[in-house]
Design a protein around this motif. Structure first.
Motif, PDB file in Angstrom:
ATOM      1  N   GLU A 158     -19.967   5.993  -5.199  1.00 34.16           N
ATOM      2  CA  GLU A 158     -18.675   6.718  -4.677  1.00 34.16           C
ATOM      3  C   GLU A 158     -18.145   7.179  -4.050  1.00 34.16           C
ATOM      4  O   GLU A 158     -17.763   8.112  -3.054  1.00 34.16           O
ATOM      5  N   PRO A 159     -17.734   6.049  -2.713  1.00 29.25           N
ATOM      6  CA  PRO A 159     -17.789   6.280  -1.488  1.00 29.25           C
ATOM      7  C   PRO A 159     -16.170   6.190  -1.411  1.00 29.25           C
ATOM      8  O   PRO A 159     -15.350   6.244  -2.835  1.00 29.25           O
ATOM      9  N   GLN A 160     -15.568   6.435  -0.150  1.00 29.66           N
ATOM     10  CA  GLN A 160     -14.104   6.936  -0.390  1.00 29.66           C
ATOM     11  C   GLN A 160     -13.355   5.626   0.183  1.00 29.66           C
ATOM     12  O   GLN A 160     -13.816   4.045  -0.041  1.00 29.66           O
ATOM     13  N   GLU A 162     -10.734   3.633   1.069  1.00 27.99           N
ATOM     14  CA  GLU A 162     -11.212   2.799   2.457  1.00 27.99           C
ATOM     15  C   GLU A 162     -12.270   1.935   2.234  1.00 27.99           C
ATOM     16  O   GLU A 162     -12.383   1.064   3.198  1.00 27.99           O
ATOM     17  N   ASP A 163     -13.070   2.851   2.704  1.00 25.76           N
ATOM     18  CA  ASP A 163     -14.430   2.318   3.126  1.00 25.76           C
ATOM     19  C   ASP A 163     -15.081   1.502   1.754  1.00 25.76           C
ATOM     20  O   ASP A 163     -16.337   0.446   2.166  1.00 25.76           O
ATOM     21  N   CYS A 188     -13.894   5.754  -7.602  1.00 28.10           N
ATOM     22  CA  CYS A 188     -13.074   5.178  -6.935  1.00 28.10           C
ATOM     23  C   CYS A 188     -12.809   3.818  -7.046  1.00 28.10           C
ATOM     24  O   CYS A 188     -11.763   3.096  -6.623  1.00 28.10           O
ATOM     25  N   LYS A 191      -8.825   3.135  -7.661  1.00 30.57           N
ATOM     26  CA  LYS A 191      -8.450   3.614  -6.279  1.00 30.57           C
ATOM     27  C   LYS A 191      -8.367   1.928  -5.665  1.00 30.57           C
ATOM     28  O   LYS A 191      -7.369   1.916  -4.421  1.00 30.57           O
TER      29      LYS A 191
END
Length: 232
Positions: A158-160, A162-163, A188, A191
């Protein structure tokens, strides 16, 4: 060097070590986008909508328990034209099982898909990427090609978004014939997915499902897991 079932060549000093397919040797700038499906279904509809909008056909590896819980979603994935792959019946660590238990895990998911869709599968991804020579041999005996990945998105962490986009699109192993690992049931993935697809397209890549990426005969697998045509 010996011929195995499916005309597989394995580069090894003995016949003991068997390898799955991590990526494919090709001059075409193609990638395969794959999803392991073993958790929830809350994002499946949106992922399918994204893939349709971006005109991408992917490969979904289904756990048998997930098939049992969400049969209508499996039907939707199949109707959309995506590959249906086997991810084991109960998402167990395959290397901890006996030969018979390994085959039961593969057969359990296979039987569920046959009952639901009336089709057989021939693509298998061991849960957790956990395999050894026995796992590959037992899958092979059942008519399966074992599939790993060369580009791990690590979306389950569950990174951001953009990452996650950067992780995939700037991955050190990004190359023609690469196989991308993603998961459904995360917060994530949905997204980041549209931008991942678009950025890879901007780099000149197109997407094909695993069934269109791998070679079915006259191939060998090198020590890094790259599937290569034997006659080139």
């Amino acid at each position: 060097m010996k011929f195995l079932k499916h005309n597989v060549y394995v580069w090894s000093e003995s016949d003991a070590r068997k390898l799955p397919i991590y990526c494919v040797d090709t001059k075409k700038k193609v990638l395969s986008l794959t999803f392991d499906v073993a958790w929830g279904n809350e994002d499946m509809k949106e992922i399918l909508e994204i893939l349709k909008k971006e005109d991408v056909v992917a490969t979904f590896f289904f756990c048998g328990d997930w098939i049992r819980r969400f049969p209508e979603d499996v039907k939707c994935v199949s109707k959309a034209g995506h590959d249906i792959g086997n991810h084991g019946d109960r998402h167990k660590y395959m290397t901890k099982l006996s030969d018979q238990e390994q085959q039961e895990e593969i057969r359990g998911a296979d039987d569920k898909v046959k009952g639901l869709l009336g089709m057989s599968m021939d693509l298998f991804r061991p849960p957790y990427g956990d395999y050894d020579s026995r796992v590959i041999k037992n899958a092979e005996k059942m008519g399966y090609y074992s599939i790993q990945w060369s580009i791990d998105s690590l979306d389950w962490q569950e990174p951001q978004p953009e990452d996650l986009i950067k992780k995939v699109c700037e991955h050190k192993k990004l190359a023609p014939g690469g196989i991308i690992l993603m998961h459904t049931g995360t917060k994530c993935t949905k997204k980041a997915l549209p931008q991942i697809i678009r950025k890879l397209k901007e780099q000149g890549y197109t997407f094909v499902p695993i069934s269109k990426l791998i070679y079915r005969k006259h191939y060998r697998i090198n020590p890094e897991g790259k599937q290569m045509l034997f006659y080139q």
